[in-house]
Motif scaffolding. Structure first.
Motif, PDB file in Angstrom:
ATOM      1  N   THR A 391      21.529 -44.011  60.722  1.00 31.22           N
ATOM      2  CA  THR A 391      21.109 -44.982  61.741  1.00 31.22           C
ATOM      3  C   THR A 391      20.535 -44.331  62.989  1.00 31.22           C
ATOM      4  N   GLY A 392      20.807 -43.054  63.210  1.00 30.36           N
ATOM      5  CA  GLY A 392      20.384 -42.393  64.430  1.00 30.36           C
ATOM      6  C   GLY A 392      21.327 -42.627  65.600  1.00 30.36           C
ATOM      7  N   TYR A 393      22.365 -43.420  65.403  1.00 23.86           N
ATOM      8  CA  TYR A 393      23.338 -43.688  66.459  1.00 23.86           C
ATOM      9  C   TYR A 393      24.376 -42.569  66.518  1.00 23.86           C
ATOM     10  N   GLY A 394      24.759 -42.175  67.721  1.00 27.29           N
ATOM     11  CA  GLY A 394      25.947 -41.363  67.879  1.00 27.29           C
ATOM     12  C   GLY A 394      27.167 -42.211  67.580  1.00 27.29           C
ATOM     13  N   VAL A 395      28.279 -41.574  67.250  1.00 28.24           N
ATOM     14  CA  VAL A 395      29.456 -42.311  66.793  1.00 28.24           C
ATOM     15  C   VAL A 395      30.677 -41.968  67.635  1.00 28.24           C
ATOM     16  N   ILE A 396      31.463 -43.008  67.921  1.00 29.58           N
ATOM     17  CA  ILE A 396      32.796 -42.853  68.501  1.00 29.58           C
ATOM     18  C   ILE A 396      33.775 -43.525  67.547  1.00 29.58           C
ATOM     19  N   TYR A 397      34.820 -42.798  67.175  1.00 29.68           N
ATOM     20  CA  TYR A 397      35.832 -43.364  66.291  1.00 29.68           C
ATOM     21  C   TYR A 397      36.996 -43.916  67.106  1.00 29.68           C
ATOM     22  N   GLY A 398      37.492 -45.082  66.719  1.00 29.98           N
ATOM     23  CA  GLY A 398      38.683 -45.661  67.330  1.00 29.98           C
ATOM     24  C   GLY A 398      39.345 -46.619  66.374  1.00 29.98           C
ATOM     25  N   SER A 399      40.540 -47.048  66.699  1.00 27.21           N
ATOM     26  CA  SER A 399      41.232 -48.041  65.887  1.00 27.21           C
ATOM     27  C   SER A 399      40.509 -49.380  66.000  1.00 27.21           C
ATOM     28  N   MET A 400      40.879 -50.342  65.152  1.00 27.34           N
ATOM     29  CA  MET A 400      40.257 -51.657  65.268  1.00 27.34           C
ATOM     30  C   MET A 400      40.560 -52.273  66.627  1.00 27.34           C
ATOM     31  N   ALA A 401      41.778 -52.099  67.111  1.00 30.54           N
ATOM     32  CA  ALA A 401      42.130 -52.647  68.425  1.00 30.54           C
ATOM     33  C   ALA A 401      41.275 -52.017  69.515  1.00 30.54           C
ATOM     34  N   CYS A 403      38.300 -50.679  69.083  1.00 31.48           N
ATOM     35  CA  CYS A 403      36.919 -51.152  68.880  1.00 31.48           C
ATOM     36  C   CYS A 403      36.717 -52.528  69.490  1.00 31.48           C
ATOM     37  N   VAL A 404      37.663 -53.425  69.271  1.00 34.66           N
ATOM     38  CA  VAL A 404      37.534 -54.785  69.798  1.00 34.66           C
ATOM     39  C   VAL A 404      37.578 -54.774  71.319  1.00 34.66           C
ATOM     40  N   GLU A 405      38.535 -54.050  71.897  1.00 36.00           N
ATOM     41  CA  GLU A 405      38.644 -54.011  73.355  1.00 36.00           C
ATOM     42  C   GLU A 405      37.399 -53.389  73.972  1.00 36.00           C
ATOM     43  N   SER A 406      36.837 -52.396  73.309  1.00 34.78           N
ATOM     44  CA  SER A 406      35.610 -51.773  73.792  1.00 34.78           C
ATOM     45  C   SER A 406      34.444 -52.753  73.749  1.00 34.78           C
ATOM     46  N   LEU A 409      34.873 -55.202  76.684  1.00 37.18           N
ATOM     47  CA  LEU A 409      34.602 -54.633  78.005  1.00 37.18           C
ATOM     48  C   LEU A 409      33.231 -53.976  78.116  1.00 37.18           C
ATOM     49  N   GLY A 410      32.610 -53.682  76.971  1.00 35.59           N
ATOM     50  CA  GLY A 410      31.279 -53.081  76.983  1.00 35.59           C
ATOM     51  C   GLY A 410      31.263 -51.597  77.242  1.00 35.59           C
ATOM     52  N   ARG A 411      32.393 -50.929  77.041  1.00 31.00           N
ATOM     53  CA  ARG A 411      32.500 -49.477  77.226  1.00 31.00           C
ATOM     54  C   ARG A 411      33.639 -48.956  76.356  1.00 31.00           C
ATOM     55  N   PRO A 412      33.639 -47.674  76.047  1.00 30.15           N
ATOM     56  CA  PRO A 412      34.703 -47.135  75.195  1.00 30.15           C
ATOM     57  C   PRO A 412      36.076 -47.243  75.860  1.00 30.15           C
TER      58      PRO A 412
END
Length: 418
Positions: A391-401, A403-406, A409-412
């Protein structure tokens, strides 16, 4: 050892059931010779990965099978295609590629394949019996089929998968042989904190580490106190098959061929023991992210493998009716989508900002917006592995919780309680 075909198999190869069945049988037989298989075995079912468009030749091959009167001889589910035929999501394929992808999907339906369009057919009712021989494609489906269901399959790639389905046979080698299913490596997690092992985020991290350490060997995970659930095993297998070449794993006391450690090892000593430490887990966790030094995310994507109905219920509970500041792409199959639509849950999710992607996946077809320097957050080890290249996107891994909170809020955001 020379390959021996039965009279029935020779007749099919000679055209007794039509030109497509003959071609399919010849492909299967040629593969068997290359792999050193002594014979072919009948299969109970297939899962077809070859319906994903990668170029015109794949479409023309499928249409050639249709023109020759080809029909699957066994139950054959379809993996994701390149288009969301449900209309839930849109992609950016150019007109020619879109048309050829649609022709390809249509051709596989004409061959008699089920229009399941999911990488998790085991969640959609396609669950072959313990010990049965099948011919499945798609890495996560293969590893789940072998490991969690205890059916027997090798990794059948494009377009051997459809050849096996039409002929009804597969080469007798690899994981079809009981002796090749023996664990030779112990992956010992007894030194890890129980709270970590009980968390949803643990399983992609463990699977990614397992895949890198194990490669294509068969291992057994030791030290799991209770069954973690199929979604956890699904995440572990998908990450291990992406980071390594895992086609079969055992979990002592959990998976069907490993009622205990000794059974998984076929009562033989292991060739190696990997004792997993907290430092190894921390390193594996870091490796799942390529864009940690950023305060920005442009999208969240979950559902690789496809989200189950249970995972959707968890997603709904985490969103709790809030609006999302960045889109959250939830990839799933029609089986889960139908359940969401029964009581209006799809509309509720979409109103929050969730984009449901059915029939396909955001890492195999261009659905994500084309944004320079974009960052994707995910709870999927498989997404984390493939998204940067696909996809060309950089990736940040997190739990589902997380991911949803991010997404809200619009940020990691990290450290969110599940």
């Amino acid at each position: 050892m020379a390959l021996e075909l039965s009279a029935e198999q020779q007749a099919i190869a000679g055209g007794a059931l039509g030109t497509s069945a003959a071609m399919a049988m010849r492909i299967v037989a040629a593969t068997a010779r290359l792999m050193g298989a002594p014979s072919l075995i009948p299969i109970a079912s297939a899962h077809i990965d070859g319906a994903l468009y990668h170029g015109d030749s794949g479409t023309l091959f499928a249409e050639k099978l249709v023109e020759g009167g080809g029909k699957v001889a066994v139950r054959a589910a379809l993996n994701v295609g390149s288009l969301d035929l449900t209309g839930c999501s849109k992609n950016r394929l150019p007109a020619h590629e879109r048309a050829m992808a649609r022709r390809m999907m249509d051709a596989y339906r004409k061959l008699g394949c089920e229009p399941s369009w999911t990488c998790a057919p085991y969640q959609a009712g396609h669950r072959p019996a313990l010990g049965s021989d099948v011919a499945w494609g798609e890495s996560n489906a293969v590893v789940f089929c072998n490991s969690v269901l205890g059916a027997r399959t090798n990794r059948y790639g494009d377009f051997l998968d459809i050849a096996c389905a039409i002929s009804g046979f597969a080469p007798f080698y690899g994981f079809h042989l009981p002796q090749n299913r023996r664990a030779t490596v112990i992956f010992d997690v007894t030194g890890l904190e129980p709270a970590f092992l009980q968390s949803e985020a643990a399983w992609p991290i463990l699977g990614s580490l397992y895949g890198r350490e194990i490669g294509d060997a068969v291992g057994v995970v030791a030290g799991i106190a209770a069954h973690p659930g199929e979604d956890a095993l699904k995440a572990f297998g998908a990450a291990s098959a992406s980071a390594g070449a895992v086609g079969l794993f055992h979990v002592a006391g959990v998976t069907p061929e490993a009622p205990d450690l000794a059974a998984a090892l076929h009562h033989q000593p292991p060739q190696a023991v990997i004792r997993v430490t907290a430092a190894m887990i921390a390193d594996s966790h870091r490796r799942l992210s390529t864009a940690m030094d950023t305060g920005r995310i442009d999208a969240v994507a979950i559902g690789s493998p496809h989200l189950s109905t249970e995972e959707f219920a968890r997603l709904e509970a985490l969103i709790a009716g809030r609006g999302l500041k960045v889109p959250l792409y939830a990839c799933t199959g029609r089986h889960a989508l139908a359940a969401l639509e029964q009581d209006g849950r799809r509309q509720t999710l979409e109103a929050s900002g969730v984009i449901i992607v059915a029939d396909t996946c955001v890492v195999v077809t261009p659905i994500l917006p084309d944004i320079a320097g974009a960052v994707l957050m995910t709870n999927s080890g498989k997404f984390a592995h493939y998204a940067p290249g696909n996809t060309g996107y950089g990736v940040i891994y997190g739990s589902m919780a997380e991911c949803v909170e991010s997404a809200v809020l619009g940020r990691p955001v990290f450290g969110v309680a599940a």
